[in-house]
Scaffold this active site. Sequence first.
Site, short mmCIF file in Angstrom:
data_model
loop_
_atom_site.label_atom_id
_atom_site.label_comp_id
_atom_site.label_asym_id
_atom_site.label_seq_id
_atom_site.Cartn_x
_atom_site.Cartn_y
_atom_site.Cartn_z
N LYS A 1 48.10 -20.54 87.38
CA LYS A 1 49.47 -20.51 86.57
C LYS A 1 50.66 -20.35 87.65
CE LYS A 1 50.90 -16.94 82.91
NZ LYS A 1 50.53 -16.10 82.23
N SER A 29 50.39 -16.98 77.42
CA SER A 29 51.36 -17.61 78.13
C SER A 29 50.68 -18.39 79.39
CB SER A 29 52.48 -16.72 79.06
OG SER A 29 51.75 -15.95 79.71
N SER A 54 47.73 -13.17 77.46
CA SER A 54 47.96 -14.55 77.94
C SER A 54 46.74 -15.41 78.75
CB SER A 54 49.35 -14.26 78.95
OG SER A 54 50.34 -13.98 78.01
#
Lengths: 93, 462
Positions: B76, B152, B176
């Site tokens: 990420k 996310s 997330s």
Amino acid sequence: MTDATDSELKQPPFSATPRREAAGAPPAAGDLSDDALDAMLRATAATIRLAIPPDCLAGVRENLRAIIKTAGALVEPEAPSHRMDELAPVYRA
Amino acid sequence: MTASAHALAASVQAGRQTASQAVEASLARIAASDARINAFTRVTSERARKRAATLDRRLAAGERPGPLVGVPFAVKNLFDIAGETTIAGSRISAGDPPAQRDATAIVRLEDAGAILVGALNMDEYASGFTTENSHYGVTRNPHDPSRLAGGSSGGSAAAVAAGMVPLSLGSDTNGSIRVPSALCGVFGLKPTYGRLSRAGAQLFAESFDHIGPIAGCASDLALAYDAMQGFDAADAVCAPVAPDPVSACADSGVGGLRIALGDGYFARRADARALAVAMDVARALGTTLRADLPEAERGWAASLVITLIEGSSVHLPRLRTRPHDFDPMTRDRFLAGALAPAELYLNAQRARRRYREAALRVFETIDVLITPAVPFEAPPIGAERIRVAGESMNPRGMLGLFTQPISVIGLPALVVPILSDDALPRAVQLVAAPWNEAALFRVARALETAGVAGARITGNRA
């Protein structure tokens, strides 16, 4: 992550009546008029050197109302003394 | 590049393929697939090729670089990568100087032989469940590009589900890692709060930010998790507990484990299929126990309040100077959090503490709780309302209904994709007491070996 703009958060996340309201306490800021809430937001923002862009005011207001309503469900009943919570650092030998 | 990480590492260690070939296969898959998915924001080809060449030299010299040797992975884009700017899904941070060093999690995976190939899309500053990023575009679900990948850590789950990498890293504050893993049909782990070092990762809500791996099978997830364990003084909340490797015990079965199906809060406000899948999993495990976490609803509300206020504090300097460079939805949310009265935060913390005490008492009587991972399947991109169990919901906020009450009190949770004939992936969430990740892996592996669980990877598996 959260999306506090979601309309679900404009309602308490569950059906229980917020406890302080049930106890007859004054209404929370969620019940203020838009003008009164905007004045409060601007004044509070100034104290932390934050300027709210005029075009953001409505969105900020909506989010704040949502968070106040959500938080209303977390208020504990009024009591003469609170139990001891551990919010400060506690050192255990 | 769709082999599992453990099979790929075994192949590289045995000399059936080189680390360089493994990296080239991953880069080719990214080049072929990512235009459709938009999982990657940066591909670190040069770094990956150099690293692979180094590993190949070590292998040729007879070394055993580690259990993940030659395995490409991606992170990420809130993890620091030396020499790259950590954008955290934002336009604002894109102007920051490059990171001086890799995040601890990257260092540890590379110490185990893995090879970083890039950075992945996410919601701006991790604030969202959808990876509909206004700066870098939406990440699409590999199983249906008209659907959300979740967030996310949407890029992290989609990259694995699309077979671009067998392994990725995400972060999880309210779900997330778990939400996108469920929507994309892959395995995702949010460990106990304090188990894995967050050093070098952009924080969101510090008191319950976690990091963790996403993978195509439970064994790969275990390998990555084991490689990242261990105290790190660079993260103030990383606990000084001894590593507790799970790879060796994951196949020991579920004998002796007290497993319960979620009841109460975890058995409503979801579509019938989500509840049925959780029930099928309980049946497959032979359990008839039911359990609820008392006050989970208050835990959910507390997570919303605390996240908003802690997240706003992290970004206050940027809110002062560059409010219009935020995504408008993120900006208005953070501005509101910055102005929320302290009483709201303290009440939420008190409610969180009471909920945690109640939840921990439940885990004195059970070892693993099974819940739906998300209340519904991957929604269409841009959907404003969906109807679930007779209720009209905004999917953006409700995707975390079952994950938020778990992370707000730091419990470990593992999302397991369930094999079915459904058009889109379905998954369950397994939850355990603090530090008992081993129980989660035992259940996940038992479901996998019984043919109940398995990732959906698009394209052919090697």
